[in-house]
Scaffold this active site. Structure first.
Site, short mmCIF file in Angstrom:
data_model
loop_
_atom_site.label_atom_id
_atom_site.label_comp_id
_atom_site.label_asym_id
_atom_site.label_seq_id
_atom_site.Cartn_x
_atom_site.Cartn_y
_atom_site.Cartn_z
N SER A 119 -4.27 6.65 3.09
CA SER A 119 -4.22 5.20 3.33
C SER A 119 -3.57 4.91 4.67
O SER A 119 -2.69 5.66 5.14
CB SER A 119 -3.37 4.55 2.23
N TYR A 143 4.32 3.78 -2.35
CA TYR A 143 2.88 4.02 -2.34
C TYR A 143 2.48 4.81 -1.09
O TYR A 143 1.84 5.87 -1.17
CB TYR A 143 2.12 2.69 -2.41
N LYS A 147 1.16 8.91 -0.41
CA LYS A 147 -0.06 9.28 0.31
C LYS A 147 0.25 10.28 1.43
O LYS A 147 -0.50 11.24 1.64
CB LYS A 147 -0.74 8.03 0.87
N1 UFG Z 1 -2.93 -12.30 2.49
C1 UFG Z 1 -2.88 -13.70 2.52
N2 UFG Z 1 -3.21 -14.36 1.39
C2 UFG Z 1 -3.56 -13.75 0.23
C3 UFG Z 1 -3.59 -12.33 0.21
C4 UFG Z 1 -3.28 -11.63 1.35
O1 UFG Z 1 -2.54 -14.29 3.55
O2 UFG Z 1 -3.84 -14.43 -0.76
C5 UFG Z 1 -2.67 -11.56 3.73
C6 UFG Z 1 -1.56 -10.54 3.63
O3 UFG Z 1 -0.31 -11.16 3.83
C7 UFG Z 1 -1.96 -9.60 4.76
C8 UFG Z 1 -3.50 -9.65 4.74
O4 UFG Z 1 -3.82 -10.84 4.04
O5 UFG Z 1 -1.51 -10.08 5.98
C9 UFG Z 1 -4.12 -8.48 4.02
O6 UFG Z 1 -3.47 -8.34 2.77
P1 UFG Z 1 -4.00 -7.39 1.60
O7 UFG Z 1 -3.05 -7.51 0.47
O8 UFG Z 1 -5.44 -7.65 1.35
O9 UFG Z 1 -3.94 -5.93 2.25
P2 UFG Z 1 -2.74 -5.15 2.96
O10 UFG Z 1 -3.10 -5.06 4.42
O11 UFG Z 1 -1.41 -5.70 2.62
O12 UFG Z 1 -2.84 -3.75 2.24
C10 UFG Z 1 -4.08 -3.04 2.14
C11 UFG Z 1 -4.12 -2.27 0.83
C12 UFG Z 1 -3.03 -1.25 0.78
C13 UFG Z 1 -3.09 -0.39 2.00
C14 UFG Z 1 -3.09 -1.23 3.25
C15 UFG Z 1 -3.30 -0.37 4.45
O13 UFG Z 1 -3.99 -3.16 -0.26
O14 UFG Z 1 -3.19 -0.44 -0.36
O15 UFG Z 1 -4.16 -2.17 3.21
O16 UFG Z 1 -3.57 -1.13 5.56
F1 UFG Z 1 -2.00 0.41 2.02
#
Ligand code: UFG
Length: 327
Positions: A119, A143, A147
């Site tokens: 990841s 997490y 990885k």
């Molecule tokens: N976000 C919002 N509103 C929401 C949901 C998310 O603004 O309702 C934002 C988050 O704050 C973040 C972006 O959208 O800035 C992406 O969020 P995600 O939760 O979709 O994904 P992440 O980048 O936090 O994490 C994902 C995977 C992880 C992995 C990571 C690696 O969920 O398992 O990418 O980049 F580790």
């Protein structure tokens, strides 16, 4: 000969199972069905098993021998960042323990090829916005730590008994290869927005004051079908017997898309405006995380075929087939 896909009934795993079946491979899926769904694996053989359970190593060994397994694709793991912070030991037991069981069984059954779901979380909050594989890796939650440890374990197994391995570091995966393979979890941005719209509640944007072009976080979105295809490219590379210079590969596009652009893109796809609530920053979010895709392009001859439009279109289309379509 067959390919063992651990976690093959899950969102990403099932896409890979379909691709393997489509090209005529024998596939045996090992899945505890805690999130996976047996209806997603067509007629692949299913062994219902938690790879981290007591006795799993023996059952995995027996499966590898009985099914003449030549390679393992290991998706089976827990993947919720917040949950990993609350239950770190369980994450180590599940993700590291499960992988140890799998690789012990591989050693005993003489199965020499392994593809591991790593990841972008291994990078933590990187010092640069476009990350190359070799930069410093300081994961910021259990997490991501499990990885990175998984990658170390495979390198150790390579030294100990010649394991050939690839760790694919996924960036932000979304979309669906077909309407029956959508992401059933509501844990990431795209499904979270669709869920809010369906409920008639405002979609949430976490943070609008980042040092990014529009103030919201930037991520590298990858279509799940492209990601599946990267596994096939990795499998062909592993089983070609070529000498391996690299083991870890970013599966990204090198391009960033902001949260606001994703939300606006979903308005286009759904065909109407919806309410959006701008909230405070979410703890632990790096402002910008984009994967440099040079290595995977050069070595595995892989690049993403789909862009954000197709990701959002396909995610919406699969959502509409699910239990709660947007009216
Ligand atoms: N976000 C919002 N509103 C929401 C949901 C998310 O603004 O309702 C934002 C988050 O704050 C973040 C972006 O959208 O800035 C992406 O969020 P995600 O939760 O979709 O994904 P992440 O980048 O936090 O994490 C994902 C995977 C992880 C992995 C990571 C690696 O969920 O398992 O990418 O980049 F580790």
């Amino acid at each position: 000969m067959s390919i063992l896909v651990a976690g093959g009934a899950g969102y990403i795993g099932a896409h890979v199972v379909h691709d393997l079946l489509d090209r005529g491979e024998e596939v045996v899926v090992v899945d505890d069905l805690s999130y996976g769904d047996a209806s997603r694996i067509r007629d692949a053989k299913l062994v219902e098993l938690d790879v981290a359970a007591d006795g799993a190593q023996r059952e995995l060994f027996n499966t590898m021998v009985d099914e003449d397994v030549s390679a393992v694709i290991h998706f089976a793991a827990r993947k919720q960042v917040g949950e990993s912070v609350e239950k770190p030991m369980w994450y180590y037991q599940q993700n590291v323990g499960g992988l140890a069981n799998m690789m012990s069984a591989m050693r005993d059954a003489n199965v020499g090829n392994m593809i591991f779901s790593s990841s972008a979380a291994v990078y933590g909050i990187p010092p640069v916005s476009v990350v190359e594989e070799d930069i410093v890796k300081t994961p910021i939650n259990p997490y991501g730590e499990t990885k990175l440890i998984g990658e170390w374990m495979m390198a150790d197994c390579e030294r100990a008994f010649g394991l050939r391995w690839i760790g694919l570091r996924y960036f932000n995966v979304a979309g669906a290869g077909s309407n029956d393979l959508g992401d059933p979890a509501i844990l990431n941005l795209v499904p979270m927005v669709l869920d809010k719209v369906e409920k008639g509640e405002p979609a949430m944007i976490f943070g609008t004051d980042y040092d990014t072009p529009d103030g919201t976080c930037v991520r590298d979105y990858i279509h799940v079908s492209d990601l599946a295809n990267a596994h096939i490219a990795a499998l062909d590379y592993l089983t070609s017997g070529k000498e391996m210079e690299y083991h870890t590969f970013n599966v990204g596009t090198g391009k960033g898309t902001s949260v606001r652009e994703i939300v606006d893109g979903l308005k286009q796809v759904i065909g109407r405006d919806f309410a959006v609530e701008e909230l405070d920053r979410r703890a632990g979010d790096p402002p910008q995380l984009i994967g440099d895709a040079s290595r995977i392009t050069e070595v595995l001859d892989w690049h993403a075929q789909y862009g954000v439009d197709e990701i959002l279109q396909s995610a919406y289309s699969a959502w509409q087939q699910g239990p709660r379509p947007i009216a």
